[in-house]
Design a protein around this motif. Structure first.
Motif, PDB file in Angstrom:
ATOM      1  N   PRO A  90       0.782  -1.356  -0.131  1.00  0.00           N
ATOM      2  CA  PRO A  90       0.034   0.315   0.093  1.00  0.00           C
ATOM      3  C   PRO A  90       0.579   1.229   0.509  1.00  0.00           C
ATOM      4  O   PRO A  90       0.352   1.843  -0.629  1.00  0.00           O
ATOM      5  CB  PRO A  90      -0.657  -0.257   1.407  1.00  0.00           C
ATOM      6  CG  PRO A  90      -1.024  -1.586   1.736  1.00  0.00           C
ATOM      7  CD  PRO A  90       0.465  -2.319   0.953  1.00  0.00           C
ATOM      8  N   ASP A  91       2.388   1.050   0.948  1.00  0.00           N
ATOM      9  CA  ASP A  91       2.420   2.378   0.664  1.00  0.00           C
ATOM     10  C   ASP A  91       3.493   2.505  -0.876  1.00  0.00           C
ATOM     11  O   ASP A  91       3.633   3.945  -1.367  1.00  0.00           O
ATOM     12  CB  ASP A  91       3.643   2.123   1.382  1.00  0.00           C
ATOM     13  CG  ASP A  91       3.521   2.816   3.180  1.00  0.00           C
ATOM     14  OD1 ASP A  91       1.939   3.677   3.707  1.00  0.00           O
ATOM     15  OD2 ASP A  91       4.219   1.846   4.478  1.00  0.00           O
ATOM     16  N   GLU A  93       2.194   2.005  -3.541  1.00  0.00           N
ATOM     17  CA  GLU A  93       0.810   2.278  -4.258  1.00  0.00           C
ATOM     18  C   GLU A  93       0.597   4.019  -4.309  1.00  0.00           C
ATOM     19  O   GLU A  93       0.878   4.719  -5.417  1.00  0.00           O
ATOM     20  CB  GLU A  93       0.160   1.459  -4.312  1.00  0.00           C
ATOM     21  CG  GLU A  93      -0.084   0.051  -4.638  1.00  0.00           C
ATOM     22  CD  GLU A  93      -1.602  -0.521  -4.737  1.00  0.00           C
ATOM     23  OE1 GLU A  93      -1.991   0.296  -3.894  1.00  0.00           O
ATOM     24  OE2 GLU A  93      -1.714  -1.877  -5.573  1.00  0.00           O
ATOM     25  N   ALA A  94       0.729   3.789  -2.545  1.00  0.00           N
ATOM     26  CA  ALA A  94       0.330   5.499  -2.465  1.00  0.00           C
ATOM     27  C   ALA A  94       1.261   6.690  -3.348  1.00  0.00           C
ATOM     28  O   ALA A  94       1.484   7.813  -3.891  1.00  0.00           O
ATOM     29  CB  ALA A  94       1.163   5.811  -0.629  1.00  0.00           C
ATOM     30  N   SER A  95       2.620   6.109  -3.335  1.00  0.00           N
ATOM     31  CA  SER A  95       4.137   6.770  -3.495  1.00  0.00           C
ATOM     32  C   SER A  95       3.788   6.972  -5.765  1.00  0.00           C
ATOM     33  O   SER A  95       4.314   7.844  -5.858  1.00  0.00           O
ATOM     34  CB  SER A  95       5.215   6.381  -3.156  1.00  0.00           C
ATOM     35  OG  SER A  95       5.482   4.967  -3.859  1.00  0.00           O
ATOM     36  N   VAL A  96       3.139   5.778  -6.105  1.00  0.00           N
ATOM     37  CA  VAL A  96       2.920   6.067  -7.484  1.00  0.00           C
ATOM     38  C   VAL A  96       1.252   6.025  -8.121  1.00  0.00           C
ATOM     39  O   VAL A  96       1.399   5.884  -8.807  1.00  0.00           O
ATOM     40  CB  VAL A  96       3.935   4.874  -8.231  1.00  0.00           C
ATOM     41  CG1 VAL A  96       5.305   5.565  -7.807  1.00  0.00           C
ATOM     42  CG2 VAL A  96       3.398   3.650  -7.993  1.00  0.00           C
ATOM     43  N   LEU A  97       0.724   6.815  -6.875  1.00  0.00           N
ATOM     44  CA  LEU A  97      -0.728   6.071  -6.969  1.00  0.00           C
ATOM     45  C   LEU A  97      -0.738   6.745  -8.704  1.00  0.00           C
ATOM     46  O   LEU A  97      -1.743   6.301  -9.147  1.00  0.00           O
ATOM     47  CB  LEU A  97      -1.104   7.067  -5.900  1.00  0.00           C
ATOM     48  CG  LEU A  97      -3.417   7.283  -6.394  1.00  0.00           C
ATOM     49  CD1 LEU A  97      -3.498   6.319  -5.979  1.00  0.00           C
ATOM     50  CD2 LEU A  97      -2.800   8.051  -4.789  1.00  0.00           C
ATOM     51  N   GLU A  98      -0.868   7.857  -9.256  1.00  0.00           N
ATOM     52  CA  GLU A  98      -1.093   8.245 -10.197  1.00  0.00           C
ATOM     53  C   GLU A  98      -0.621   8.017 -11.671  1.00  0.00           C
ATOM     54  O   GLU A  98      -0.903   8.462 -12.357  1.00  0.00           O
ATOM     55  CB  GLU A  98      -0.969  10.046 -10.360  1.00  0.00           C
ATOM     56  CG  GLU A  98       0.598  10.517 -10.404  1.00  0.00           C
ATOM     57  CD  GLU A  98       1.782  10.871  -8.714  1.00  0.00           C
ATOM     58  OE1 GLU A  98       0.756  10.176  -8.108  1.00  0.00           O
ATOM     59  OE2 GLU A  98       1.253  12.098  -8.879  1.00  0.00           O
ATOM     60  N   TRP A  99       0.245   6.884 -10.817  1.00  0.00           N
ATOM     61  CA  TRP A  99       0.853   6.167 -12.614  1.00  0.00           C
ATOM     62  C   TRP A  99       0.583   4.510 -12.557  1.00  0.00           C
ATOM     63  O   TRP A  99       0.790   4.592 -12.876  1.00  0.00           O
ATOM     64  CB  TRP A  99       2.126   6.592 -12.142  1.00  0.00           C
ATOM     65  CG  TRP A  99       2.894   8.189 -12.569  1.00  0.00           C
ATOM     66  CD1 TRP A  99       2.017   8.988 -13.791  1.00  0.00           C
ATOM     67  CD2 TRP A  99       3.457   9.406 -11.729  1.00  0.00           C
ATOM     68  NE1 TRP A  99       2.879   9.345 -13.408  1.00  0.00           N
ATOM     69  CE2 TRP A  99       3.899  10.304 -12.247  1.00  0.00           C
ATOM     70  CE3 TRP A  99       3.694   8.314 -10.633  1.00  0.00           C
ATOM     71  CZ2 TRP A  99       4.144  11.211 -11.722  1.00  0.00           C
ATOM     72  CZ3 TRP A  99       4.535   9.732  -9.468  1.00  0.00           C
ATOM     73  CH2 TRP A  99       4.664  10.838 -10.671  1.00  0.00           C
ATOM     74  N   LEU A 100      -0.604   4.672 -11.533  1.00  0.00           N
ATOM     75  CA  LEU A 100      -0.711   3.365 -11.710  1.00  0.00           C
ATOM     76  C   LEU A 100      -1.910   2.522 -12.119  1.00  0.00           C
ATOM     77  O   LEU A 100      -2.443   3.892 -13.058  1.00  0.00           O
ATOM     78  CB  LEU A 100      -2.161   2.805 -10.437  1.00  0.00           C
ATOM     79  CG  LEU A 100      -0.955   2.796  -9.138  1.00  0.00           C
ATOM     80  CD1 LEU A 100      -1.950   2.434  -7.893  1.00  0.00           C
ATOM     81  CD2 LEU A 100       0.121   2.126  -8.611  1.00  0.00           C
ATOM     82  N   SER A 170      14.200   9.487  -8.072  1.00  0.00           N
ATOM     83  CA  SER A 170      13.887   8.290  -6.858  1.00  0.00           C
ATOM     84  C   SER A 170      13.055   7.110  -6.768  1.00  0.00           C
ATOM     85  O   SER A 170      12.343   6.516  -6.109  1.00  0.00           O
ATOM     86  CB  SER A 170      13.452   9.061  -5.428  1.00  0.00           C
ATOM     87  OG  SER A 170      12.728   9.632  -5.204  1.00  0.00           O
ATOM     88  N   VAL A 171      11.469   7.721  -7.076  1.00  0.00           N
ATOM     89  CA  VAL A 171      10.440   6.894  -7.563  1.00  0.00           C
ATOM     90  C   VAL A 171      10.414   5.991  -8.394  1.00  0.00           C
ATOM     91  O   VAL A 171       9.991   4.454  -8.079  1.00  0.00           O
ATOM     92  CB  VAL A 171       9.334   7.316  -7.719  1.00  0.00           C
ATOM     93  CG1 VAL A 171       8.234   6.781  -7.590  1.00  0.00           C
ATOM     94  CG2 VAL A 171       9.038   8.599  -6.537  1.00  0.00           C
ATOM     95  N   GLY A 175      13.617   3.526  -6.016  1.00  0.00           N
ATOM     96  CA  GLY A 175      12.048   3.195  -5.231  1.00  0.00           C
ATOM     97  C   GLY A 175      11.819   1.431  -5.583  1.00  0.00           C
ATOM     98  O   GLY A 175      12.173   1.088  -5.237  1.00  0.00           O
TER      99      GLY A 175
END
Lengths: 181, 639
Positions: A90-91, A93-100, A170-171, A175
């Motif tokens: 979940p964490d 996913e949260a960091s790349v939310l807009e590109w999922l 970094s993402v 990441g």
């Protein structure tokens, strides 16, 4: 998180999918073993992964002219490598939310694309390297002897992701690779 | 917990971060130091946007996370830009403008994080999200032969146009609904045709803003676990202008944030001016235990008392601003209605010094833009300023014309990022390539996909070079007498992608290069601005609607009377009874339509820092009302 799929076109032994087979390999979570003859493309697969996700070791990752696939007598002028990562926490996913990418089965994945063009045979203006639409936060794949420059790496999928929304390195890379690829 | 707390010691930094702001009073201090979820109701001019920006600066300084951010939502782009501009002034603040943070409108947030990922995952192209473009395209599709039956049906409806042009998706299963009028029964042929129409527009990638909320709902339905993901990305959420949030929007935000993230909402419940929407009674702002900011730094006591008397909630408005000019009522006879605006201009020159008038903008506003109504003049803005709105058509069609997109950079070259400029130019090139029938753009859904398509075509160089050239120099290239040269340049740049047989002659005649039709002789500026010369000084000021001037601060504001239609009342005449203290009914006992008028009046009257001016038809202001106003310290001027 694990690497679910790696695709490469016109990269080393892999062709464009039309005249010669492209790389499109579905991986399993956990251990994957590559078995193949010499020159089958095993190293090519590993290097493709390193090209698109970068590496944690101190070796630089660079594209060279010879990385562009040769078919018959001609060398390809563009290549693309694309990695799809699955099973994010979940964490993550949260960091790349807009590109999922939201799968119909309810799982989320993220696709990291990479494209490169050979500059020696192209008419790219020299200013492209500082052209504002090219996300500057993406670390350039350093071009040896000015033969290769990276073209715009846009995060997301098939060019529909907002160009301005640059995935910080970094993402998109550090990441993902830091978490177990 | 990932949220960051502010301590009293942090406020010391404010002195360096925001020198012109003062947060010493108890109310503002408690809002600054609130670290949990809480609502704040603030009067106009209380500086809630400044307060929010200052708070964000302090948080940015302490923000420890690299991949979690602060989410700042507003309702309008104006409010978003204002916050962004303040944040951009310092290094810490500027960080909030990029990953992992988000500063933008609720619509942009829903698009970026939910609707677009959903549409992308569905393989659905997105060409444009715009209610006006949607309506135009719907109307042109309606002309197709296959819709002849539907056309007949719509012609026989009261609001046939409204039905066809406001089709939108609602909820995760993408139910089609209409904003205006009602859909025919689902068994009818007309209903099926309307569904086909919506489907065709969807296939073309043309959407309405509301559709995006449906796709966002669908995203949460497809991946329900995202409800537990979003708050990890945004442990702190700030919402500005909360009173304008609809229930659709609020319920979506509540689902992903409420009880999970720290959520602080700022607004003024009395400034809610779009109240006739569905489920308005479910809205929760402000929640129990909310904080108040009841002092206004914008205007002085005289304006504050007038503003307070038309405030629906009845809470007091305290004016701490410096202004001490008496408010003015301008009375006009119906024959002189068109002279009111320039009379006001002269009045401003009379009563304000040059410095005062220049400190902020001078404006005139009216709640209604135009309309019908068999009542004496003073019904709407066009009554006062007959040219109002002419020539505005051009900007509306901006997104469809080459010259509009390339020739008008709209100051985007001055922004830190060229992103918006690049996307305008790319869109222009996409329109040209489409019009020219270039095979390259056959599958291109959105201008953002253009570079990739060019690469796959085997030559991205020329188009990237041309894009760069037009981004930087497009404005100079597109001046009217240079346009042939500009088309030549575009032709040369795009030649590799164009069909071989397309010659320059044919290319330059493409409709995409047509001039925007001019709308009469009035330029768009003349229709919304008034110029006045008086006493050797000249003054130029803008006119507009109250809704369009929300959130602004003016040095002087003129509030023009308007007719409420179904409410059967004129807003200023009705409001004056409350201002003078002679109204027979309490504000909250008024019918809903009249309450809505009073909310608008409250918003309009609370704009000025120095001079407040109302204008009313003299026939509607009886002598006893005039006397009462004079005794309250008002000035009355007859045009």
């Amino acid at each position: 998180m694990y690497l679910k799929n790696i695709r490469a076109r016109n990269y080393r032994a892999f062709g464009d999918g039309a005249t010669a087979p492209e790389l499109n390999w579905e991986l399993n979570p956990g251990l994957n073993i590559l078995v193949g003859e010499n020159d089958a493309g095993k190293t090519g697969i590993v290097d493709a992964i390193r090209q698109v996700l970068l590496t944690t070791s101190y070796e630089p990752v660079r594209l060279f002219e010879q990385d562009f696939h040769i078919e018959g007598k001609s060398r390809a002028q563009t290549l693309s490598i694309e990695a799809t990562l699955c099973g994010l926490s979940p964490d993550q996913e949260a960091s790349v939310l807009e590109w999922l990418t939201l799968g119909a089965d309810g799982t989320c994945s993220i696709t990291v694309p990479g494209d490169a063009a050979s500059v020696s045979s192209s008419i790219l203006p020299p200013v492209l390297a500082v052209f504002p639409s090219v996300p500057s936060a993406i670390p350039p794949v350093t071009a040896p002897q000015g033969t290769v420059v990276p073209s715009a790496q846009t995060p997301g999928h098939a060019g529909t992701a907002p160009v301005a929304s640059v995935v910080p390195p970094s993402v998109s890379t550090g990441g993902t690779q830091g978490n177990g690829v | 917990m990932s949220a960051v707390s502010l301590e009293p010691a942090d406020l010391a930094d404010l002195a360096t971060l925001a020198k012109d702001l003062n947060f010493d009073d108890v109310e503002r201090r408690s809002a600054m130091l609130a670290n949990g979820s809480r609502d704040f109701n603030a009067v106009p001019g209380s500086g809630k946007t400044s307060l929010l920006a200052a708070k964000l600066l302090l948080l940015a300084k302490k923000w420890p996370h690299a991949r979690r951010g602060i989410c700042v939502l507003s309702h309008t782009n104006v409010a978003r830009d204002e916050i962004a501009q303040r944040l951009a002034g310092s290094a810490e603040g500027a960080q909030l403008l990029s990953y992992p943070h988000f500063v933008g409108t609720i619509h942009a947030f829903v698009n970026q994080f939910f609707a677009m990922p959903m549409l992308r995952s569905l393989g659905q192209k997105v060409d444009v999200i715009d209610d006006v473009v949607f309506a135009d395209k719907a109307k042109s599709l309606l002309q197709l032969g296959m819709f002849s039956g539907l056309r007949v049906y719509l012609e026989n409806q009261n609001n046939g146009d409204g039905i066809a042009t406001t089709l939108f998706y609602r909820s995760a299963d993408l139910q089609v609904q209409v904003e205006s009028g009602t859909l025919p029964g689902s068994h009818t042929a007309s209903y099926k045709s309307l569904m086909t129409l919506k489907k065709m527009l969807t296939k073309d990638g043309i959407f309405r803003h509301r559709d995006m909320f449906a796709y966002a709902d669908r995203a949460l339905k497809t991946c329900p676990h995202l409800v537990d993901v979003v708050h990890r990305r945004f442990p702190m959420v700030f919402i500005d202008e909360m009173q304008d949030t609809s229930w659709d929007q609020e319920s979506f935000l509540n689902r992903i944030f409420d009880g999970k993230s720290v959520m602080q909402r700022f607004g003024d419940v009395d400034q809610k001016i779009l109240s006739d929407e569905e489920n308005a009674d479910l809205l929760t702002f402000p929640r129990g235990g909310y904080g108040c900011i009841s002092t206004s730094k914008r205007f002085g006591p005289a304006i504050a008392s007038a503003v307070g008397s038309v405030r629906l909630s009845g809470n007091a408005v305290v004016g701490e601003g410096a202004g001490n000019l008496a408010p003015v009522l301008l009375l006009y006879s119906p024959a002189d209605v068109a002279k009111v605006v320039s009379h006001y201009g002269r009045l401003v020159i009379d009563r304000l010094t040059e410095e005062e008038a220049a400190a902020r903008e001078v404006k005139a506003m009216c709640t209604r833009k135009s309309g019908e109504g068999k009542v004496a003049a003073g019904r709407h803005l066009v009554d006062y300023w007959p040219a109002y709105g002419e020539g505005q058509q051009i900007t509306r069609m901006r997104s469809e014309r080459f010259w509009g997109l390339v020739g008008d950079a709209k100051k985007s070259l001055l922004e830190a990022s060229l992103h918006s400029r690049v996307s305008d130019v790319r869109r222009a090139l996409l329109l040209v390539l489409r019009a020219a029938g270039a095979p390259l753009v056959g599958g291109v859904r959105d201008s953002r996909a253009l570079p990739r398509a060019a690469r796959e075509f085997g030559a991205s160089g020329p188009i990237e070079g041309l894009t760069r050239h037009l981004v930087i120099s497009g404005e100079q290239l597109c001046v009217v007498d240079q346009r042939d040269a500009a088309i030549q340049l575009v032709y040369a740049g795009l030649k590799p992608y164009l069909p071989d047989e397309l010659e320059f002659e044919e290319f330059s005649a493409l409709s995409v290069f047509d001039e925007p039709e001019s709308q009469g002789t009035t330029s768009p500026t003349a229709s919304t601005r008034c110029q006045v010369s008086h006493l050797g000084r000249s003054l130029e000021f803008g006119l507009g609607t109250t809704a369009g001037m929300k959130g602004e601060t003016h040095s002087a504001s003129l509030v023009l009377e308007s007719y409420g239609g179904t409410s059967r009342k004129f807003d200023v005449a009705l409001g004056l009874e409350y201002i003078a203290g002679i109204a027979s009914k309490k504000l909250d006992k008024l019918p809903k339509t009249q309450q809505a008028q009073m909310r608008n009046l409250y918003v309009a009257m609370s704009r000025p820092a120095t001079l407040l001016c109302l204008a009313a038809n003299e026939e509607r202001v009886p002598p006893e009302l005039r006397t009462a106003l004079l005794s309250k310290g008002w000035h009355i001027v007859v045009v």
